[in-house]
Design an enzyme around this catalytic site. Structure first.
Site, PDB file in Angstrom:
ATOM      1  N   GLU A  59      72.746  43.679  -3.827  1.00 41.64           N
ATOM      2  CA  GLU A  59      71.988  43.685  -5.081  1.00 41.64           C
ATOM      3  C   GLU A  59      72.308  42.445  -5.935  1.00 41.64           C
ATOM      4  OE1 GLU A  59      70.545  46.864  -8.404  1.00 41.64           O
ATOM      5  OE2 GLU A  59      72.654  46.883  -7.910  1.00 41.64           O
ATOM      6  N   GLY A  94      81.977  47.425  -9.410  1.00 38.05           N
ATOM      7  CA  GLY A  94      82.605  48.732  -9.290  1.00 38.05           C
ATOM      8  C   GLY A  94      82.196  49.453  -8.027  1.00 38.05           C
ATOM      9  N   MET A 100      78.342  50.389  -5.382  1.00 38.75           N
ATOM     10  CA  MET A 100      76.909  50.157  -5.123  1.00 38.75           C
ATOM     11  C   MET A 100      76.324  51.362  -4.414  1.00 38.75           C
ATOM     12  SD  MET A 100      74.368  48.116  -5.450  1.00 38.75           S
ATOM     13  CE  MET A 100      72.725  48.586  -4.912  1.00 38.75           C
ATOM     14  N   ASN A 142      74.176  52.221  -2.210  1.00 38.56           N
ATOM     15  CA  ASN A 142      73.410  52.201  -0.971  1.00 38.56           C
ATOM     16  C   ASN A 142      73.164  53.637  -0.500  1.00 38.56           C
ATOM     17  OD1 ASN A 142      74.006  49.305  -0.898  1.00 38.56           O
ATOM     18  ND2 ASN A 142      76.048  49.992  -0.292  1.00 38.56           N
ATOM     19  N   GLU A 179      77.084  56.653  -8.950  1.00 39.50           N
ATOM     20  CA  GLU A 179      76.424  56.233  -7.703  1.00 39.50           C
ATOM     21  C   GLU A 179      75.622  57.384  -7.098  1.00 39.50           C
ATOM     22  OE1 GLU A 179      76.422  53.145  -7.413  1.00 39.50           O
ATOM     23  OE2 GLU A 179      78.101  52.811  -8.781  1.00 39.50           O
ATOM     24  N   HIS A 182      72.320  57.794  -8.616  1.00 39.12           N
ATOM     25  CA  HIS A 182      71.401  56.764  -8.119  1.00 39.12           C
ATOM     26  C   HIS A 182      70.640  57.199  -6.871  1.00 39.12           C
ATOM     27  CE1 HIS A 182      71.829  53.257 -10.592  1.00 39.12           C
ATOM     28  NE2 HIS A 182      73.095  53.044 -10.331  1.00 39.12           N
ATOM     29  N   GLU A 195      69.851  52.039 -13.992  1.00 41.37           N
ATOM     30  CA  GLU A 195      71.234  51.875 -14.452  1.00 41.37           C
ATOM     31  C   GLU A 195      71.544  52.667 -15.715  1.00 41.37           C
ATOM     32  OE1 GLU A 195      73.393  51.041 -12.603  1.00 41.37           O
ATOM     33  OE2 GLU A 195      72.369  49.849 -11.105  1.00 41.37           O
TER      34      GLU A 195
HETATM   35 ZN   LIG Z   1      74.526  51.708 -11.102  1.00 39.21          ZN
END
Ligand SMILES: [Zn+2]
Length: 870
Positions: A131, A274, A276, A278, A309, A312, A331
């Site tokens: 990213e 920190g 990600m 995925n 995460e 997300h 975010e």
């Molecule tokens: Zn984030």
């Protein structure tokens, strides 16, 4: 490199004519253990449709070499098709198959496929991080979030290694010294979300099961991994425990079954951020594997990131922003959900909103007062803009504003909106309007004005109480004044605090109201006794800077630490299910810090508050913030003539509190670290040395490896650590962390040679990974050594453009930020920064933004110093 900085216009154009049906990506990393091998083989076959047959397009790719390009069976010459950043193809058919075979580079900067060799055992580890746009360093693709497709990865790796990707593997085929891992196709996802993790990782496995409403069961295999040499420190049970609580909670809230099959969490070395998100293969910085004692604030922070995460998987992975303008759509939500989830999922971190108020918001306030601030929905022209927008606005201000939105529309409407959003846009891309649509449906409110005020403008309001009383001390009017460029609607609570019989400041009244415009009267307050403290934004519902009237400020000066909002205290009017302990005090601390930063409270007064009351602060995260802020107050915001005394006061205070702290407590550890950061005089440094040698002891304080390095740093920065001693410590701790600390200690030595070596290591070579760039800049930039580093200010400004052009953006950002001469805090350095900005109007906008922000920090420090001097 022309074409490297993909623009929004180009992305829109490409998306308007293309639809991607799928990628087959083959990677061969069997060369990875050979450190002399710089590249690996990467082959992409992408199948896509074009609505304008005959048109041209391009794939993004950053690779040392392209071996072949084949479009619909026609071989193109790589020498003409590939320009170093893009593979150009023309004569598209309605349906296309395009294959690109390339040699891609192993990364040392954490961008693309990062390669790390463990100094402990010589093992090699790989992982990807993309990213916003580094998948193109690993395979050719259409690098933009709205061209989603299923990806099928095949990875050939040394036989002793394991491979993970977003989807589970279907086959592992052994052949000689290698094994080839064939993964199932993913769901349609964006390029920046794809991932592979490769190496001899240590892995812990578990399983999550949930009965769904339709009678079926959802089964999610779980795993967590880290380097083998970290395995003895890996508390996978705690990590997987939080994971399961989070999966329960988000399923209840989101009503959409986790869409990505399995859930792996890899803790990886030299990670730039920190974590990600995925899908199915989350990556975290391995500093979250704690090899020495850390405070509970660190465990809370890690649990917050795990939930961030995980949120997300829905906000961002299942539903993705169309372009980086709407980065906040994922975010801000994930940041909000990190804290919300810690409470809602019933983790043991019940102070999550205190941490949020105290730390996340501090990040937002700082960012939002830079001249470079921007609306939460940003204008992102290209990828360099995107790279800099992972900032305090997109994360912390956005999350704060969502918290305000929940107060405004209610949590039921908010979460029902989220549920509709997932169902309506699953595997698609969205913009601001798509979110407002569902929230308006569920809340029945017109949110356009709200969005315009909160999401489409920038800056932070300050709210100030104005209290008038009658001769008997009763309130005749309590007004809330709002300033700032835009007046916004704020739903706030006003807390009224008075002394109880034991002297504690407790809440005796709470008024909730909508603040609009520049002056709002709280009618309910009329007739109440004038309290000792009026705390605006009590319970932290809105996003604002809180100011005080004179009487309240005087109360804080003498009694900030006495604010007591423990709901277990009977008869104090504190009760309430959502009121975390210590929130009111944390808000007061945050407010006086903002006053100090704004030059409205002398830095020495802030330091005095910390010295007087920090010892009573129960929340360990707040205490650690106070330490950092008090140090900044002395280093940057205090009158230079008082700095020496301020530093001694902090060190004396640290020593006193360290001796008084409960043995073995988190507070004791925090004070020990603070002593290491402030120690300067013979007495303090003598204790530091004694703790290292074992000749001094503090009951309950374990001097473990991380604390040892903190203590060595204190000695090194004071010129009292011999080079052989530092080398011996590295011998005893020859690990990735040990190397970082050792590098920082060397750079921190107070000699011209040490500064020159640290500077040169970063500037004259591009071999260092970002972790060691940071270690060098941090050691170099010790504020108290400003006389030694002053002569680097001029070269710094001269080098900026060259660094920006030659280094990857991750490294360049660290150099520009880390070597900025902030510690000089004088008019001359400010003038140098201004001269550079005036003389380089055409420098890359992202570079100018970084310099503008550091320049603003410097100007703020000068204003604060003037306040402290007066
Ligand atoms: Zn984030």
């Amino acid at each position: 490199m022309p074409g490297k900085n993909l623009s929004r216009d180009e992305a829109q154009q490409r998306a308007s004519i293309l639809a991607v049906d799928g990628y087959q990506v083959r990677l061969d990393v069997t060369s990875a253990p050979d450190q002399a091998a710089g590249t690996f083989r990467s082959t992409t076959t992408v199948t896509f449709r074009c609505s304008q047959p005959g048109a041209d397009t391009f794939l993004d790719l950053l690779a040392p070499a392209v071996r072949s390009v084949t479009l619909n069976g026609r071989a193109l010459d790589p020498a003409t098709a590939y320009d170093g950043a893009r593979v150009h193809v023309d004569g598209l058919a309605a349906e296309n198959v395009l294959t690109v075979e390339a040699d891609c580079a192993y990364s040392r900067t954490g961008e693309g496929l990062h390669r790390f060799v463990d100094p402990v055992d010589g093992e090699t580890y790989l992982y990807t991080h993309y990213e916003p746009a580094d998948a193109r360093r690993v395979f050719a693709n259409f690098e933009q979030p709205d061209l989603k497709a299923p990806f099928t990865f095949t990875v050939t790796a040394p036989a002793a290694w394991d491979v993970w990707s977003n989807a589970p593997h279907e086959n592992v085929i052994a052949e000689g010294d290698a094994r080839t891992w064939e993964f199932a196709p993913t769901k349609p996802i964006s390029t920046y979300l794809t991932a592979v993790v490769v190496g001899p990782y240590h892995v812990a496995r578990d399983h999550y099961r949930r009965e769904l409403a339709d009678g079926t069961a959802l089964e999610i295999p779980l795993s967590a991994m880290c380097r083998r040499s970290l395995a003895p420190h890996f508390d996978a049970d705690e990590i997987l425990g939080v994971t399961k609580l989070g999966l329960d909670f988000f399923h209840e809230q989101f009503d959409y079954p986790y869409p990505f099959g399995k859930y792996d969490q890899a803790f990886v070395p030299e990670y730039n951020i920190g974590a990600m998100e995925n899908p199915g293969c989350v990556t975290f910085r391995e500093e979250f594997v704690f090899r020495s004692k850390v405070t509970d604030a660190a465990y809370e922070g890690r649990a917050n990131v795990i939930l961030h995460e995980m949120a997300h998987m829905w906000f961002g992975d299942l539903v993705t922003m169309r372009w980086w303008d709407d980065l906040w759509l994922k975010e801000s939500f994930a940041d909000f959900m990190g804290s919300y989830g810690l409470i809602g999922a019933r983790t043991r971190y019940s102070s999550a909103w205190v941490t949020f108020a105290n730390q996340r918001k501090a990040w937002a306030y700082r960012q939002d007062q830079f001249p470079t601030t921007h609306p939460i929905t940003a204008d992102i022209r290209d990828l360099e803009d995107a790279k800099l927008n992972f900032d305090g606005i997109t994360y912390a201000k956005g999350a704060s504003v969502l918290k305000q939105l929940v107060a405004y529309v209610g949590s039921e409407a908010f979460f029902e909106g989220a549920r509709r959003y997932f169902k309506r846009h699953a595997f698609g891309n969205t913009e601001l309007g798509d979110l407002l649509e569902v929230l308006e449906e569920t809340s029945g409110r017109d949110l356009k004005a709200w969005a315009a005020a909160w999401l489409q403008t920038s800056g932070v309001n300050a709210l100030t109480p104005q209290v008038t009383t009658d001769s008997e001390g009763r309130i005749t009017e309590l007004a809330v004044l709002q300033d700032g460029e835009v007046a916004r609607p704020h739903r706030i609570a006003v807390g009224l605090y008075d002394r109880d019989a034991d002297g504690a400041l407790v809440r005796t009244g709470r008024i909730e109201l909508d603040v609009t415009g520049t002056r709002t009267v709280a009618a309910e307050a009329v007739g109440l006794p004038r309290p000792a403290l009026v705390l605006l934004n009590d319970d932290d519902l809105t996003y604002c800077k809180v100011r005080f009237d004179e009487e309240s400020l005087e109360t804080l000066r003498t009694g900030l630490g006495d604010i007591h909002d423990d709901p277990s205290l009977p008869g104090t009017g504190q009760e309430g299910p959502d009121r975390p302990i210590g929130l009111a005090r944390a808000l007061a601390w945050s407010a006086v810090w903002n006053l100090t930063r704004d030059g409205l409270m002398p830095a020495r007064d802030y330091v005095a508050l910390v010295l007087r009351f920090a010892g009573q602060e129960g929340n360990i995260g707040v205490l650690q913030s106070l330490h950092a802020q008090a140090k900044t107050a002395v280093d940057l915001y205090a009158d230079p003539a008082w700095r020496g005394e301020g530093g001694r006061l902090l060190a004396d205070g640290a020593l006193r509190e360290l001796r008084e702290a409960v043995p073995g407590s988190d507070h004791q550890l925090a004070w020990a670290r603070f002593l290491a950061q402030t120690a300067g005089g013979a007495e303090h440094l003598g204790l530091v040395r004694g703790l290292l040698s074992g000749s001094a002891r503090i009951d309950g304080l374990e001097v473990d490896q991380e604390l040892r390095w903190s203590l060595w740093l204190a000695l090194a920065a004071s010129g009292q650590a011999a080079d052989e001693e530092l080398a011996a410590e590295l011998d005893a701790d020859n690990t990735a962390s040990g190397k970082r600390h050792y590098t920082q200690c060397l750079a921190a030595r107070p000699t011209a040679e040490a500064k020159a070596a640290a500077w040169s290591a970063v500037i004259d070579s591009d071999e260092l990974p970002s972790a060691l760039v940071e270690a060098n800049t941090a050691g170099f930039s010790i504020p108290a050594q400003r006389d030694l580093t002053a002569l680097y200010a001029a070269p710094y400004f001269k080098l900026l453009e060259r660094i920006w052009a030659e280094r990857t953006i991750e490294i360049a950002m660290r150099i520009v930020g880390g070597f900025f001469p902030i510690a000089q805090t004088d008019e001359q350095t400010l003038a140098e920064a201004d001269a550079w900005l005036a003389g380089h109007p055409g420098a890359a906008p992202a570079l100018r933004r970084l310099v503008l922000e550091r320049r603003d920090d410097l100007a703020r420090a000068l204003r604060a110093q003037a306040c402290d001097r007066a």
